[in-house]
Write a protein that holds these residues in place. Structure first.
Motif, short mmCIF file in Angstrom:
data_model
loop_
_atom_site.label_atom_id
_atom_site.label_comp_id
_atom_site.label_asym_id
_atom_site.label_seq_id
_atom_site.Cartn_x
_atom_site.Cartn_y
_atom_site.Cartn_z
N ARG A 174 38.46 38.20 36.16
CA ARG A 174 39.61 38.98 36.65
C ARG A 174 40.84 38.08 36.80
N GLU A 175 40.65 36.90 37.40
CA GLU A 175 41.78 36.00 37.61
C GLU A 175 42.35 35.50 36.29
N MET B 257 28.44 34.25 47.23
CA MET B 257 28.70 35.03 46.02
C MET B 257 27.58 34.82 45.01
N LYS C 14 46.62 31.14 44.84
CA LYS C 14 45.78 32.32 44.99
C LYS C 14 44.53 32.20 44.12
N GLY C 15 43.47 32.89 44.52
CA GLY C 15 42.27 32.97 43.70
C GLY C 15 41.34 31.80 43.91
N ILE C 16 40.23 31.81 43.16
CA ILE C 16 39.21 30.77 43.31
C ILE C 16 39.18 29.79 42.14
N SER D 40 28.91 38.09 40.62
CA SER D 40 30.16 38.35 41.33
C SER D 40 31.17 37.24 41.07
N LEU D 41 30.70 36.00 41.07
CA LEU D 41 31.59 34.87 40.82
C LEU D 41 32.18 34.95 39.42
N THR D 42 31.35 35.25 38.44
CA THR D 42 31.82 35.36 37.07
C THR D 42 32.83 36.48 36.92
N ASP D 43 32.56 37.61 37.55
CA ASP D 43 33.50 38.74 37.49
C ASP D 43 34.85 38.38 38.08
N GLU D 44 34.84 37.62 39.19
CA GLU D 44 36.10 37.25 39.83
C GLU D 44 36.88 36.27 38.96
N VAL D 45 36.19 35.33 38.33
CA VAL D 45 36.86 34.39 37.44
C VAL D 45 37.47 35.11 36.25
#
Length: 479
Positions: A400-401, A389, A354-356, A393-398
């Motif tokens: 979060r993960e 992205m 899951k995730g990036i 947005s990319l930094t926020d997702e990283v």
């Protein structure tokens, strides 16, 4: 393509042959360029210069171009290396940001590379070792995969963890033995399939493929589908068995800087972008190049093109086929922290499916020199371009993960430093490949780089050396 030469170019005037020995067939002659602040480098050529001449022209100051230059210098052959950017190294470069050492993209140097062992001084690179294995994030926790030769106890303790079966771990040992009994040439020319097909054929379970091999080798080749050639898998697996994963203490750019330090004064010209390569139209013509500023550089022996695949296809339009395989992309994100949540110099892999995030590590746990005193450098890698992205947005997702990995309060205290979007990180090397191909593509024009060999530090270094050797061999025959 515009013709630059209007008449037959004379044979090399500085070569005289008195013996069958390659070294004694060369007459040493000095080649000096304009002044520069550092020994091998000069930032530009004076605007008044419209034409220069040398023995060999090298286009591109990455590892392959520098390796070719070192081979020519060893043989006392004059050359000029033209680099389009403001520094050497190509994709192997490092920046200093707020006291942190930031390599441009996720890069690890494997000491088992055979060509690198021949041309680099490991001691002066001050290589700092990773743990020989990895920690895999799966089902909300971390599980160790260890090299049984270097960490036997850890490997035994990990036999029952969910990152594959006991049989899988025995098969890893068997694969190690198999690759160590084969020569590099045999590996690089063997029948090939994709890494995924090889793993399935070997008998590895889906669990270890998805939880370990996909993020580990996917991170090496920027290929999470494991479509890359099995030749590359076997070659890297062998290098890993013979050496350590490391980082030079001063950053990955210490490798090209060491190669450049061996070259003659002012033999490298920065900010010198090549606009075209002229192969010459007559039998005895030697190739020349035209720079964007209009200057023409003529060669007496030939041209070595050592640039990324897309640039090579552009400069050699009509001379080489345009490959339909797109390059591999990646993004590397850096953060600073007051301290790391772990102390081990270990690579963390995302085995959750899951995730990036593909992999991450605390760089200052491996090399303290990568950050200022009392600070931690965090390096995170994702595979792909993620053009849709924004960096925010990319930094926020990283964040979060990774908050799920190490805890929300820990990760959200990190300070974002920089993102590196590497559009062409590596050539796509899914089958079919030709990793030991002929590097000559025209009269006295040769190409090199990881797109013409294995997609690795070693492939770039060896192809540069082989291109220089091929040029010298042909030059001796033709004179």
């Amino acid at each position: 393509m515009n013709l630059i030469l209007s008449q037959p170019y004379p044979k090399p005037s500085f070569l005289h042959f008195h013996s069958h020995d390659l070294h004694t067939k060369r007459t040493h002659f000095q080649f000096k360029l304009q002044s520069s602040k550092s020994p091998a480098l000069q930032t530009s050529v004076p605007e008044s210069a419209t034409e220069t001449q040398t023995g060999v022209i090298i286009i591109g100051g990455g590892l392959s171009g520098l390796a070719a230059a070192n081979k020519l210098h060893t043989e006392k052959i004059p050359f000029v290396l033209l680099e389009a950017s403001d520094g050497i190294g190509g994709r192997v470069r490092t920046d200093i940001v707020d006291g942190f050492v930031l390599d441009r993209g996720f890069q690890i140097f494997i000491t088992g590379y055979p060509e690198a062992q021949k041309v680099l001084d490991y001691e002066s690179l001050d290589l700092q070792k990773f743990y020989s294995g990895a920690k895999v994030y799966y089902n909300g926790g971390f599980h160790t995969v260890a090299d049984p030769v270097r960490h036997l106890f850890d490997a035994l303790m990990s036999l029952s963890n969910p990152i594959g079966t006991v049989l899988d771990k025995l098969l890893i040992g068997l694969t190690r033995v198999k690759v160590l009994t084969r020569s590099d040439e045999d590996i690089l020319t063997a029948n090939e399939v994709s890494i995924m097909d090889l793993l399935k054929k070997t008998g590895f379970s889906k669990s270890i493929i998805d939880r370990f091999f996909r993020p580990f080798f996917g991170g090496i080749f920027f290929d999470n589908e494991l479509e890359t050639s099995s030749r590359l898998f076997d070659f890297i697996f062998k290098c890993l068995a013979l050496g350590d994963n490391t980082l030079p203490a001063n950053g990955i750019s210490a490798i090209p800087e060491q190669l450049a330090s061996k070259l003659p004064d002012k033999s490298i010209r920065l900010n010198s972008r090549v606009a075209s390569v002229d192969f010459g139209g007559l039998e005895n013509d030697r190739p020349s190049v035209k720079l964007q500023n209009g200057e023409v550089v003529r060669s007496e022996l030939g041209v070595i093109l050592a640039v990324e695949e897309p640039e090579a296809e552009k400069l050699l339009a009509g001379k080489i086929p345009v490959r339909k395989k797109p390059g591999r992309s990646t993004i590397c994100l850096y953060f600073s922290a007051d301290q790391a949540p772990v102390e081990e110099p270990v690579l963390f892999l995302n085995g959750s499916g899951k995730g990036i995030v593909n992999n991450m590590f605390f760089a200052t746990n491996v090399a303290k020199s990568y950050g200022p005193p009392g600070k931690t450098l965090v390096s995170v890698s994702v595979i792909g371009s993620f053009e849709e992205m924004s960096d925010e947005s990319l930094t926020d997702e990283v964040v979060r993960e990774l908050s799920e990995w190490f805890g929300d309060s820990v990760v959200r205290s990190w300070k974002h430093l920089r993102n590196y979007r590497i559009g062409f990180a590596q050539p796509d090397q899914k089958p079919p490949t030709n990793l030991l191909r002929d590097l000559k593509i025209g009269s006295s024009v040769y190409v090199c780089g990881d797109c013409w060999s294995s997609a690795s530090f070693d492939g770039a270094l060896s192809s540069g050396r082989r291109a220089a050797e091929a040029l010298l061999k042909d030059a001796l025959v033709s004179v």
